[in-house]
Motif scaffolding. Sequence first.
Motif, PDB file in Angstrom:
ATOM      1  N   VAL B 106       0.823  -1.229   0.000  1.00  0.00           N
ATOM      2  CA  VAL B 106       0.000   0.000   0.000  1.00  0.00           C
ATOM      3  C   VAL B 106       0.848   1.266   0.000  1.00  0.00           C
ATOM      4  CG1 VAL B 106      -1.987  -1.052   1.141  1.00  0.00           C
ATOM      5  CG2 VAL B 106      -0.113  -0.152   2.525  1.00  0.00           C
ATOM      6  N   SER B 107       0.183   2.393  -0.316  1.00  0.00           N
ATOM      7  CA  SER B 107       0.867   3.685  -0.307  1.00  0.00           C
ATOM      8  C   SER B 107       0.301   4.547   0.825  1.00  0.00           C
ATOM      9  CB  SER B 107       0.654   4.379  -1.657  1.00  0.00           C
ATOM     10  OG  SER B 107       0.772   5.781  -1.520  1.00  0.00           O
ATOM     11  N   ALA B 108       1.153   4.885   1.772  1.00  0.00           N
ATOM     12  CA  ALA B 108       0.714   5.668   2.930  1.00  0.00           C
ATOM     13  C   ALA B 108       0.278   7.079   2.520  1.00  0.00           C
ATOM     14  CB  ALA B 108       1.840   5.739   3.956  1.00  0.00           C
ATOM     15  N   VAL B 109       0.945   7.651   1.535  1.00  0.00           N
ATOM     16  CA  VAL B 109       0.598   9.032   1.150  1.00  0.00           C
ATOM     17  C   VAL B 109      -0.750   9.069   0.425  1.00  0.00           C
ATOM     18  CG1 VAL B 109       1.338  11.043  -0.168  1.00  0.00           C
ATOM     19  CG2 VAL B 109       3.005   9.738   1.127  1.00  0.00           C
ATOM     20  N   THR B 110      -1.029   8.038  -0.379  1.00  0.00           N
ATOM     21  CA  THR B 110      -2.345   7.963  -1.020  1.00  0.00           C
ATOM     22  C   THR B 110      -3.425   7.838   0.058  1.00  0.00           C
ATOM     23  OG1 THR B 110      -1.261   6.782  -2.828  1.00  0.00           O
ATOM     24  CG2 THR B 110      -3.655   6.801  -2.847  1.00  0.00           C
ATOM     25  N   PHE B 111      -3.127   7.003   1.067  1.00  0.00           N
ATOM     26  CA  PHE B 111      -4.057   6.824   2.190  1.00  0.00           C
ATOM     27  C   PHE B 111      -4.307   8.164   2.878  1.00  0.00           C
ATOM     28  CE2 PHE B 111      -4.564   6.079   6.782  1.00  0.00           C
ATOM     29  CZ  PHE B 111      -5.664   5.234   6.806  1.00  0.00           C
ATOM     30  N   MET B 112      -3.221   8.904   3.093  1.00  0.00           N
ATOM     31  CA  MET B 112      -3.343  10.178   3.799  1.00  0.00           C
ATOM     32  C   MET B 112      -4.133  11.196   2.965  1.00  0.00           C
ATOM     33  SD  MET B 112      -0.287  12.110   5.526  1.00  0.00           S
ATOM     34  CE  MET B 112      -0.611  13.181   6.886  1.00  0.00           C
ATOM     35  N   THR B 113      -3.946  11.169   1.660  1.00  0.00           N
ATOM     36  CA  THR B 113      -4.703  12.066   0.783  1.00  0.00           C
ATOM     37  C   THR B 113      -6.191  11.722   0.873  1.00  0.00           C
ATOM     38  OG1 THR B 113      -2.776  12.067  -0.674  1.00  0.00           O
ATOM     39  CG2 THR B 113      -4.788  13.001  -1.578  1.00  0.00           C
ATOM     40  N   ALA B 114      -6.498  10.424   0.964  1.00  0.00           N
ATOM     41  CA  ALA B 114      -7.895   9.999   1.086  1.00  0.00           C
ATOM     42  C   ALA B 114      -8.474  10.418   2.435  1.00  0.00           C
ATOM     43  CB  ALA B 114      -7.995   8.482   0.906  1.00  0.00           C
ATOM     44  N   VAL B 115      -7.647  10.341   3.479  1.00  0.00           N
ATOM     45  CA  VAL B 115      -8.097  10.796   4.805  1.00  0.00           C
ATOM     46  C   VAL B 115      -8.449  12.288   4.740  1.00  0.00           C
ATOM     47  CG1 VAL B 115      -7.286  11.291   7.160  1.00  0.00           C
ATOM     48  CG2 VAL B 115      -6.896   9.039   6.159  1.00  0.00           C
ATOM     49  N   LEU B 262     -19.143  -2.321   6.606  1.00  0.00           N
ATOM     50  CA  LEU B 262     -18.325  -1.177   7.026  1.00  0.00           C
ATOM     51  C   LEU B 262     -19.029   0.134   6.698  1.00  0.00           C
ATOM     52  CD1 LEU B 262     -14.702  -2.195   5.918  1.00  0.00           C
ATOM     53  CD2 LEU B 262     -15.974  -2.828   7.968  1.00  0.00           C
ATOM     54  N   GLN B 263     -18.718   1.176   7.470  1.00  0.00           N
ATOM     55  CA  GLN B 263     -19.302   2.492   7.176  1.00  0.00           C
ATOM     56  C   GLN B 263     -18.616   3.078   5.932  1.00  0.00           C
ATOM     57  OE1 GLN B 263     -18.342   5.525  10.092  1.00  0.00           O
ATOM     58  NE2 GLN B 263     -16.500   4.471  10.736  1.00  0.00           N
ATOM     59  N   LEU B 264     -19.227   4.130   5.364  1.00  0.00           N
ATOM     60  CA  LEU B 264     -18.756   4.699   4.095  1.00  0.00           C
ATOM     61  C   LEU B 264     -17.290   5.143   4.153  1.00  0.00           C
ATOM     62  CD1 LEU B 264     -19.209   5.806   1.223  1.00  0.00           C
ATOM     63  CD2 LEU B 264     -20.195   7.869   2.243  1.00  0.00           C
ATOM     64  N   GLY B 265     -16.916   5.846   5.213  1.00  0.00           N
ATOM     65  CA  GLY B 265     -15.536   6.347   5.322  1.00  0.00           C
ATOM     66  C   GLY B 265     -14.526   5.201   5.326  1.00  0.00           C
ATOM     67  N   ASP B 266     -14.838   4.154   6.089  1.00  0.00           N
ATOM     68  CA  ASP B 266     -13.936   2.994   6.148  1.00  0.00           C
ATOM     69  C   ASP B 266     -13.880   2.287   4.789  1.00  0.00           C
ATOM     70  OD1 ASP B 266     -13.789   3.678   8.759  1.00  0.00           O
ATOM     71  OD2 ASP B 266     -14.775   1.890   9.558  1.00  0.00           O
ATOM     72  N   ALA B 267     -15.032   2.239   4.123  1.00  0.00           N
ATOM     73  CA  ALA B 267     -15.073   1.582   2.807  1.00  0.00           C
ATOM     74  C   ALA B 267     -14.173   2.325   1.828  1.00  0.00           C
ATOM     75  CB  ALA B 267     -16.507   1.540   2.289  1.00  0.00           C
ATOM     76  N   LEU B 268     -14.210   3.666   1.874  1.00  0.00           N
ATOM     77  CA  LEU B 268     -13.349   4.422   0.947  1.00  0.00           C
ATOM     78  C   LEU B 268     -11.876   4.150   1.270  1.00  0.00           C
ATOM     79  CD1 LEU B 268     -12.994   6.530  -1.360  1.00  0.00           C
ATOM     80  CD2 LEU B 268     -12.533   8.165   0.457  1.00  0.00           C
ATOM     81  N   LEU B 269     -11.531   4.201   2.553  1.00  0.00           N
ATOM     82  CA  LEU B 269     -10.116   4.000   2.900  1.00  0.00           C
ATOM     83  C   LEU B 269      -9.648   2.592   2.534  1.00  0.00           C
ATOM     84  CD1 LEU B 269      -9.866   5.961   6.282  1.00  0.00           C
ATOM     85  CD2 LEU B 269      -9.146   6.672   3.998  1.00  0.00           C
ATOM     86  N   LEU B 270     -10.534   1.602   2.710  1.00  0.00           N
ATOM     87  CA  LEU B 270     -10.181   0.226   2.320  1.00  0.00           C
ATOM     88  C   LEU B 270      -9.975   0.142   0.806  1.00  0.00           C
ATOM     89  CD1 LEU B 270      -9.865  -2.621   3.636  1.00  0.00           C
ATOM     90  CD2 LEU B 270     -12.179  -3.081   2.845  1.00  0.00           C
TER      91      LEU B 270
END
Lengths: 97, 327
Positions: B106-115, B262-270
């Motif tokens: 995985v890419s941590a920066v992509t994750f952070m951008t999604a957060v 899962l809730q919507l936010g968690d689904a997007l991050l997954l």
Amino acid sequence: MEPVKRIDLVVPEIVLREVTELLERHGAGGYTIARGLVGKGHRGVQTGEGLAGEFSNAGILVVCAEPVVAPLLEDLRGLIARYGGLCLVSDAVWLKH
Amino acid sequence: MSAGFAGSLLDPAILFFFFGLFAAAVRSNLEIPAPIAKFLSLYLLMSIGFKGGVSLAETGVTAAMGWALLAAMLLAFVVPAYSYAILRRRVNPFDAAAIAATYGSVSAVTFMTAVGYLERQGVPFGGYMAVALVLMESPAIIMAVALANLARREAAGRAAAPGAASTRRVLHEAFTDGAQLLLLGSLAIGVLTGADGKRALDPFTGQIQKGILAFFLLDMGLFVASRARDLRMNGSFLAAFAICVPLANAVLAALLARLFGLQLGDALLLAVLAASASYIVVPAVVRYAIPEANASVYFGMSLVITFPFNIVIGIPLYFTALAAVWR
């Protein structure tokens, strides 16, 4: 002044530990390391990016006695064939102090 | 809640990414010194881990967390396995293993951008998703190294596998690589210190994080433009892989998220974790463990194609699709 052998190595930083272990095992004595080298070789451009030095090279200057050279080079050959790098051996004189 | 592609593009961080691309395109001498770029990466990893840990301390262990982490673990094994099977039809086993590791991790920066995207939309998500990020880093790398060792053994006619990397060192690096360890350590410190720790480190891990992310993305823009030659080297199959597989992974993640409630936010991050490709931890380990693989291929695919695709198009696309289903 004392005649010695000089070995100039350029290897990926990721195998620096293996190389220094080899040098120690063969009794090569002292060495000097320069990290973060970039350039171009037969495996393409090493640009220096990456958090763990995965795209950087390190230069190692080794000075040793002649009997050490042949067995050391034999072991270095496999490592360089696998990971890439450069090894130059030359005659030098050491200024004893 | 107003998402949309135009809105996501007007995020300062994304605009700084484009600005970096522009600066490189006009051959500006703008450059972020390498040690500073490394600091920015390390800062972001620390900040992601710490914030995730603090959120985890606030929410505690819940059933939703268990389901999210189970989904993350399933993806961490399924994605590299099917990626390798596809890649083996077209590329050599070492490149296939390295690319499978890149896309399985995985890419941590992509994750952070999604957060950041979810925060702007006001959509809640669980702090435990940072744990999912940590869990999904390593399995693909271990699988890829095992596949590469198998390929070496087959090439050597089932004799000894010359050149096999030390298993002990590979396992050690896959779990203790600096980036991975920093993420894990920061997460643990966040869990241990909770809200008090958050106050103590503010604004370092709070308010300035968005500015640092923007600065980091400026550097990424410059860097991506400098590696654009990899696009030409990779060929059309791998370029298509670098777009299609992330999309397929996002769909797979969305199905699991729906199945597990899962809730919507968690689904997007997954979905973003599944769709992202590593360019920090994987190269650090694979360069040592699979030196036969061409680093410019797996690194270039991840950084030059998949990373920009995800932060510019992928995140708003996944969110729009998920929001339509979740409502």
